[in-house]
Each structure stands twice: as structure tokens, then as C-alpha cells.
Scaffold this motif. Structure first.
Motif, short mmCIF file in Angstrom:
data_model
loop_
_atom_site.label_atom_id
_atom_site.label_comp_id
_atom_site.label_asym_id
_atom_site.label_seq_id
_atom_site.Cartn_x
_atom_site.Cartn_y
_atom_site.Cartn_z
N ASN A 122 -1.89 5.48 -9.56
CA ASN A 122 -2.53 6.40 -10.50
C ASN A 122 -2.92 7.74 -9.88
N SER A 123 -2.97 7.80 -8.55
CA SER A 123 -3.40 9.04 -7.89
C SER A 123 -2.23 9.91 -7.45
N ILE A 124 -1.00 9.42 -7.61
CA ILE A 124 0.17 10.24 -7.26
C ILE A 124 0.24 11.44 -8.21
N GLY A 125 0.35 12.62 -7.62
CA GLY A 125 0.43 13.83 -8.44
C GLY A 125 -0.91 14.36 -8.91
N THR A 126 -2.02 13.79 -8.41
CA THR A 126 -3.35 14.28 -8.79
C THR A 126 -3.97 15.05 -7.63
N GLU A 127 -5.21 15.51 -7.83
CA GLU A 127 -5.92 16.28 -6.80
C GLU A 127 -6.53 15.38 -5.73
N LEU A 128 -6.45 14.07 -5.91
CA LEU A 128 -7.07 13.14 -4.96
C LEU A 128 -6.33 13.21 -3.62
N THR A 129 -7.07 13.49 -2.54
CA THR A 129 -6.45 13.60 -1.22
C THR A 129 -6.20 12.21 -0.63
N ARG A 130 -5.45 12.18 0.44
CA ARG A 130 -5.16 10.90 1.10
C ARG A 130 -6.42 10.24 1.61
N ASP A 131 -7.32 11.04 2.18
CA ASP A 131 -8.59 10.49 2.69
C ASP A 131 -9.45 9.95 1.56
N ASP A 132 -9.50 10.69 0.44
CA ASP A 132 -10.29 10.23 -0.71
C ASP A 132 -9.71 8.93 -1.26
N ARG A 133 -8.40 8.86 -1.30
CA ARG A 133 -7.72 7.66 -1.80
C ARG A 133 -8.09 6.45 -0.93
N LYS A 134 -8.05 6.65 0.37
CA LYS A 134 -8.31 5.55 1.30
C LYS A 134 -9.75 5.05 1.19
N LYS A 135 -10.68 5.95 0.88
CA LYS A 135 -12.09 5.57 0.75
C LYS A 135 -12.32 4.63 -0.42
N LEU A 136 -11.40 4.61 -1.37
CA LEU A 136 -11.55 3.77 -2.56
C LEU A 136 -11.00 2.36 -2.37
N TYR A 137 -10.29 2.13 -1.26
CA TYR A 137 -9.75 0.80 -0.99
C TYR A 137 -10.84 -0.12 -0.44
N SER A 138 -10.81 -1.39 -0.82
CA SER A 138 -11.78 -2.36 -0.31
C SER A 138 -11.56 -2.62 1.18
N ASN A 139 -12.59 -3.12 1.83
CA ASN A 139 -12.54 -3.35 3.27
C ASN A 139 -12.10 -4.78 3.62
N PHE A 140 -11.24 -5.35 2.81
CA PHE A 140 -10.67 -6.67 3.10
C PHE A 140 -9.41 -6.81 2.26
N GLY A 141 -8.74 -7.95 2.40
CA GLY A 141 -7.50 -8.18 1.67
C GLY A 141 -6.31 -8.27 2.61
N LEU A 142 -5.18 -8.70 2.07
CA LEU A 142 -3.98 -8.84 2.89
C LEU A 142 -3.42 -7.49 3.33
N LEU A 143 -3.73 -6.44 2.60
CA LEU A 143 -3.25 -5.10 2.95
C LEU A 143 -4.15 -4.40 3.95
N TYR A 144 -5.34 -4.94 4.18
CA TYR A 144 -6.30 -4.29 5.07
C TYR A 144 -6.03 -4.67 6.52
N PRO A 145 -5.97 -3.69 7.44
CA PRO A 145 -6.09 -2.24 7.25
C PRO A 145 -4.74 -1.50 7.24
N HIS A 146 -3.68 -2.15 7.80
CA HIS A 146 -2.43 -1.42 8.01
C HIS A 146 -1.75 -1.04 6.69
N GLY A 147 -1.79 -1.95 5.72
CA GLY A 147 -1.21 -1.64 4.42
C GLY A 147 -1.92 -0.48 3.74
N HIS A 148 -3.25 -0.41 3.93
CA HIS A 148 -4.02 0.69 3.36
C HIS A 148 -3.59 2.03 3.97
#
Length: 247
Positions: A122-148
């Protein structure tokens, strides 16, 4: 409760009738002063006037800003609150230990990863920066941290797909998805969620069954809504396209 807050604030932004919005709120997320959310102009006012006495207060107080409540900031607020909530919920389940921790860790990890995926899409093509996007990801999960890290720099669906397919559990989901069929992704993720919720009933003496029951009932509601829409729009041939079978 988070979705109710976002619904009221978004509706007020578009000058919708407050009573009409209240009728659409989820009954489990209601609280006495919810109607006064409509008067807030920024997140700090939202917290000070209304949310300070609700269960959302600990999550909200850490993410206050003076920015006006426009559509972008409301979505950021929603995802920030969900991140804090999921992190807290996962920590609570891990404290319980035993089978509950085992079952809920799997279910919540999937929910956290799905949210990371949706935030990225949903953030592709928006004003949301990469750092802002990363701050919205949870601090656990199978994607954490390398997938994030990979999702935060993804700029199109193919890059997102490449990041997700590095996790075996999600590679199986994306293998069912043909190239150019990104619109079917939601259904495949719902099917994966249903499979995980049903699997938790194979364990005994744990609290995860209550969470799974609610998620399965939510899917039943989505199925009913899809069938209703197809009938209303005279598209009965498409009914099976959106149905996620539970058993």
C-alpha cells in the motif's frame, strides 16, 4: 478498538454523521467517549481528550505527534497502533508459555508478516519513506529482521515477491500465485490463515483456540459479504472466486 477509532476519525475528516459512524463500529471496541473523537484535530489532542483513559493509551502515548489528522497520518496511526498491540500481545502469549505460547506465536507471526506485506504493497508510490515504512513493521515474525529489510526497500510487486519467497512458509503461498495475479493474494493469505487456525485445534489445553475461533468467524463473515455482493451485482458466476472454505 483501533479500527473503531480510525473509523470515527476518518469519517469526521470527511464530514460524515457521527451517529452513522457509531452504528458501524465494532461492539467489542466501543467505549463511553468514542463519539468525542470527532473533535480532535491531531494525534496529541486525540490522546489528551479521549484515549488517555482507554486500553489504547499505552500504545498511543508513545506515538504522539502534532501533525494534523489527514488520510496519510490516519493510516500511519492505525499501523503504528497495530504494531504496538501485536508486539504486546506476542510478549504476553510468550509469558504464558506452554502450548499457548507455541500456538499463538505461529498465529501472531503470520498476522505480523501479513501486515508487513500489506503495508509495503500500500505504500508503493506514496510519500512514505523506506525508514517510515520499516518503523511500521512488528518486531517479530518469520520476516523479522532480514525480510523487513528487503521489504522496506522494495519498489514493485516483483521485489516484494522475491523477499517473501525467501521464507519457505510464504514461498508455498506465492507459488500458487501466477505472475500478474496479485489481486488473488488476499484470498491466498486468508486461506493460509484459515489453515493455521484450524491446525491449532489439533493441540490441547491452550488458549489459542479462542483466538482461532474469532478469526474463523471473521472469515465466515467475509464469505457471506462476498456472496451478498456477488448476488447484488448479478455476478453469481464469481461466487467461488472469493470464497475461502473453512472445512
Amino acid at each position: 478498538m483501533i479500527d473503531n477509532v480510525v473509523l470515527i476519525v476518518t469519517g469526521a475528516l470527511h464530514e460524515r454523521d457521527v451517529q452513522e459512524l457509531l452504528d458501524k463500529c465494532h461492539p467489542l471496541g466501543m467505549f463511553d467517549s468514542i463519539a468525542t473523537l470527532a473533535v480532535a484535530q491531531n494525534m496529541r489532542e486525540l490522546y489528551r481528550l479521549v484515549l488517555v483513559d482507554t486500553p489504547l493509551a499505552p500504545y498511543f502515548s508513545e506515538n504522539l505527534s502534532h501533525e494534523d489528522l489527514d488520510e496519510m497520518n490516519i493510516e500511519i496511526m492505525r499501523n503504528t497502533l497495530y504494531k504496538a498491540y501485536l508486539d504486546d500481545f506476542a510478549a504476553f502469549c510468550n509469558k504464558l508459555g506452554g502450548t499457548t505460547a507455541e500456538v499463538m506465536s505461529d498465529l501472531l507471526a503470520f498476522e505480523a508478516d501479513r501486515r508487513a506485506l500489506n503495508i509495503t504493497l500500500n505504500s508503493i508510490g506514496t510519500e512514505l519513506t523506506r525508514d517510515d515504512r520499516k518503523k511500521l513493521y512488528s518486531n517479530f515474525g518469520l520476516l523479522y529482521p532480514h525480510g523487513h529489510n528487503e521489504l522496506s526497500i522494495a519498489e514493485d510487486f516483483d521485489q516484494i515477491r522475491a523477499a517473501m519467497e525467501k521464507v519457505p512458509a510464504y514461498a508455498n503461498v506465492f507459488n500458487k500465485l501466477g505472475y500478474g495475479e496479485s489481486q488473488m493474494l488476499d484470498k491466498l493469505l486468508y486461506e493460509e490463515e484459515v489453515k493455521r487456525c484450524m491446525a491449532c485445534y489439533e493441540q490441547q489445553f491452550h488458549y489459542g483456540v479462542f483466538y482461532a475461533y474469532m478469526k474463523l468467524r471473521e472469515q465466515e463473515i467475509r464469505n457471506i459479504m462476498w456472496v451478498s455482493e456477488c448476488v447484488a451485482q448479478d455476478q453469481k458466476a464469481r461466487i467461488n472466486d472469493g470464497i475461502v472454505f473453512l472445512f
